[in-house]
Design a protein around this motif. Structure first.
Motif, PDB file in Angstrom:
ATOM      1  N   LYS A  36      55.222  31.317  91.467  1.00  0.00           N
ATOM      2  CA  LYS A  36      54.576  30.931  92.853  1.00  0.00           C
ATOM      3  C   LYS A  36      55.378  29.852  93.649  1.00  0.00           C
ATOM      4  O   LYS A  36      56.709  29.712  93.191  1.00  0.00           O
ATOM      5  CB  LYS A  36      53.190  30.273  92.439  1.00  0.00           C
TER       6      LYS A  36
ATOM      7  N   THR B  12      56.658  29.629  87.536  1.00  0.00           N
ATOM      8  CA  THR B  12      55.580  30.380  87.426  1.00  0.00           C
ATOM      9  C   THR B  12      55.453  31.651  88.391  1.00  0.00           C
ATOM     10  O   THR B  12      54.262  32.082  88.325  1.00  0.00           O
ATOM     11  CB  THR B  12      54.437  29.305  87.796  1.00  0.00           C
TER      12      THR B  12
ATOM     13  N   ASP C 237      59.296  28.628  92.019  1.00  0.00           N
ATOM     14  CA  ASP C 237      58.911  28.170  90.656  1.00  0.00           C
ATOM     15  C   ASP C 237      59.104  29.129  89.806  1.00  0.00           C
ATOM     16  O   ASP C 237      59.027  30.245  89.975  1.00  0.00           O
ATOM     17  CB  ASP C 237      57.482  27.546  90.795  1.00  0.00           C
TER      18      ASP C 237
ATOM     19  N   LYS D 216      51.023  26.353  94.653  1.00  0.00           N
ATOM     20  CA  LYS D 216      50.592  27.602  93.948  1.00  0.00           C
ATOM     21  C   LYS D 216      50.148  28.687  94.724  1.00  0.00           C
ATOM     22  O   LYS D 216      49.158  29.571  94.127  1.00  0.00           O
ATOM     23  CB  LYS D 216      49.679  27.501  92.590  1.00  0.00           C
TER      24      LYS D 216
END
Length: 712
Positions: free
Chosen positions: A359, A357, A355, A380
């Motif tokens: 994570k 992000t 992702d 996550k």
């Protein structure tokens, strides 16, 4: 009863009627939590659209949020007022995205028909209160059409800490029930009779597709016949207690263009008794002819999902019972039940970030042949802990356990993170081990490791006997692609040589199959006479006969060598004819040739792989790549040596021939197999040896590797 208000009284949801108290006030909205839990009961449908020629439909329902499919119901066959009564719990990060509900009509062999859709706007739902919802189904292209309604029960609950709770929770009953099967449906495709001719020569090249839910199989293609003999077996998992439907379609194989549809039929499993083999003659709808099938429903094999704290092999009493179940004294009881494997999926470390992000949302899929189970998703996290235990029934000890880690993606299909393949015979019981994840092709490493603990208990005698029957086929996979260009001319030359051997073998096999009783009787009498009077000197004499026959043909002017030259001339003529076409036909002919070349390249690619694989498997049998199989070969060769030493060869060959000639007469529906090829199919090729080899873990990567992995 009234429609739920939106931001002001009098406004209602489009296409939605929500039942509640007539004087209810909108509930005050609390501060927006981190996540919500949406509990939905899919109750039933009313007056749904007709999509089948029989005046009915086979409806199922999909739920989507933000473009991602989050739920699919079971299919209710031949019903416009279906009752599902299915429950699903969903995690929702925002209420801005509505729940998109779509209804389809299930059509086997074809694209499913759209039956209507509706939106459920989550922002308008009251919190922590179960609401009865009626959705009016519409077609966006024809909004004036009434396509029926769906009835739901909906509960929306804010959950501030649901993400952590979901990661550590036990698998829900719904999650288990969706994965675990309740029985096995074994289908033997025997033959077809009087099928519809689709080609210009008055024949067809038929093959059969089977579909039961998401499970699909495809038979081999039988060329140039209207009465094909397949004799193949396929196993399906049965998820519904009350039965289910197996959809069957017959197709005519056409090289370079779309295959022709030849007919369809459906097996209603609810009408068949369990633990009994049923012979079915299935007439084809929308086509001609009959399919002959043998169908057997059996009870479920040992398959389960549990948490790490609850598993059967850690209980000494249960472990002892399982050991007794597979001890040597029960070797001839239920030969299909070879053993059991328990897989503990503990955790993974250092996974790839999928992702933006940095994570991932990893979940793990465990597969053994066509058996497939999966963990929940840990959101996550690059170091997820699943702590789940999966139990599978072992039908073939030479199967390979595949453990794949994916990243859940709400906007599209899951992203691949890594994979390991572990042959069951390579497993060391009770050892908790870290496996380095590999690429999708299993040829190189990828980022991360996964911790597994695996136990296998099996009966060696059953495993040995099962080695001599055909290996279980995998579900239909993606069509192979051309990886390199191969010359059509060389392929045809090789194909002619191979086809000569195949045609000779088919002609001999037709004598065993009694396709022509007169020919089979003559062949049988000739076989008995030759074998009874056989001496070793007849072998070189037999090889002299085709040489003498071809010499006589050449002297008489019938030169068989002209056939090869004719093929070369034919290829040249095709090129010349192609150059003479006009532009339109040239373009069309060029595309047809491209398709034909692609089919040829794929065939050559697969043929070369198969020939090389069998050579490598013979080598790997003798070099003890798989000790179990090498010992099995020693036992078989030892027994054969003793038999040949004490029993004259003519008696052995005579017994073999009588068995082959009478096999179909004794059991007309037997599945043909070759024990030697079945044995070799269990020995890994060199490519598979590389794929199944464990990668060495490098706990202290060098500075250069660190720099390469972390360029910033």
């Amino acid at each position: 009863m009234f429609a739920l208000p939106l931001s002001a009284a009098g406004r209602s949801l489009s296409g939605i009627n929500i039942v509640g108290p007539s004087n209810a006030e909108p509930a005050p909205r609390p501060p927006s939590p981190a996540m919500y839990q949406l509990d939905i009961i899919l109750k039933k449908g009313n007056n749904l659209a007709i999509r089948d020629r029989t005046g009915t439909s086979d409806p199922y329902v999909k739920f989507k949020i933000a473009g991602k499919e989050v739920f699919r119901s079971k299919t209710i066959h031949k019903n416009l007022n279906p009752v599902w009564d299915e429950r699903v719990s969903l995690l929702v990060e925002t209420l801005r995205d509505p729940l998109y509900v779509k209804v389809f009509d299930y059509d086997f062999g074809l694209q499913d028909d759209f039956m209507g859709s509706a939106y459920l706007h989550l922002e308008s739902l009251e919190h922590q209160r179960t609401l009865d919802v009626t959705l009016d189904l519409k077609d966006p292209q024809y909004p004036e059409h009434n396509l029926g309604t769906l009835e739901l029960g909906v509960t929306l609950s804010p959950k501030d800490d649901i993400r952590d709770a979901y990661q550590s929770m036990r698998l829900s009953d719904v999650h288990r029930k969706a994965q675990l099967w309740r029985g096995i449906v074994s289908i033997s495709l025997i033959e077809g009779r009087n099928l519809q001719p689709m080609d210009t020569n008055g024949l067809s090249d038929p093959y059969v597709k089977f579909r039961m839910g998401h499970q699909k199989y495809k038979s081999k293609t039988i060329p140039k016949t209207l009465n094909p003999q397949w004799r193949e077996q396929f196993d399906f998992h049965l998820y519904e207690e009350q039965g289910g439907y197996v959809d069957i379609t017959v197709w005519d194989k056409d090289a370079g263009k779309k295959d022709d549809f030849m007919g369809r039929c459906t097996i209603d499993l609810s009408l068949l008794s369990k633990e009994h083999t049923h012979k079915l003659d299935m007439p084809l709808e929308e086509g001609e002819g009959v399919l002959v099938l043998l169908v057997t429903l059996t009870a479920s094999a040992a398959v389960s999902i549990s948490d790490l704290s609850v598993n059967m092999l850690d209980d000494p009493h249960e472990r002892l019972q399982i050991m007794q179940r597979y001890n040597v004294w029960r070797s001839f009881h239920n030969l299909k039940d070879v053993g059991v494997v328990q897989v503990k999926v503990i955790r993974a470390e250092g996974l790839m970030a999928a992702d933006v992000t940095g994570k991932s949302d990893p979940f793990c899929v465990v597969e053994l042949s066509n058996d497939r189970l999966q963990t929940h998703t840990v959101y996550k996290n690059l170091n997820p802990e699943w702590n789940k235990v999966f139990t599978f029934n072992v039908k073939d000890i030479h199967s390979v356990l595949e453990v794949t880690v994916y990243d859940e993606d709400r906007d599209r299909s899951a992203d691949f993170l890594g994979k390991v393949a572990i042959p069951l015979l390579n497993i060391q019981n009770g050892e908790r081990k870290a496996y380095a994840l590999k690429s999708k092709e299993l040829t190189g490493p990828t980022k991360g490791v996964i911790f597994l603990e695996i136990d296998v208990i099996f009966n060696a005698v059953k495993a040995g006997l099962r080695t001599l029957i055909p290996i279980e086929q995998k579900y239909i996979e993606e069509e192979p692609r051309v990886s390199k260009q191969l010359l059509l001319q060389n392929f045809n030359r090789v194909r002619r040589c191979i086809m000569f051997l195949i045609n000779t073998g088919c002609y001999i096999n037709s004598c065993f199959e009694w396709d022509s009783p007169q020919r089979s009787i003559c062949a049988f009498v000739l076989f008995v006479v030759v074998v009874w009077n056989f001496e070793l000197y007849m072998i070189p004499l037999a090889l002299l006969l085709p040489l003498a026959w071809n010499y006589i043909l050449i002297v008489s002017g019938k030169d068989t060598r002209q056939d090869v030259q004719a093929v070369e001339d034919l290829l040249e003529d095709e090129d010349e004819d192609f150059d003479k076409d006009d532009k339109d036909s040239e373009r069309k002919g060029f595309m047809n040739k491209l398709y034909a070349i692609q089919d040829v390249c794929i065939s050559v690619q697969n043929a070369l792989d198969e020939v090389a694989s069998y050579g490598e498997r013979i080598k790997n049998t003798f070099n003890w790549t798989v000790p179990f199989l090498s010992w099995l070969a020693i036992v078989a060769l030892g027994v054969a040596t003793i038999i040949i030493y004490f029993i004259p060869l003519r008696y052995i060959v005579l017994a073999w021939g009588v068995n082959k000639f009478t096999k179909k007469l004794r059991d007309p529906y037997t599945i043909d197999n070759n024990e030697l090829l079945d044995f070799l199919s269990r020995v890994p090729s060199d490519v598979q040896v590389v794929q199944y080899r464990e990668l060495k873990l490098d706990p202290n990567p060098s500075p250069n590797k660190r720099k390469k992995n972390n360029p910033g």
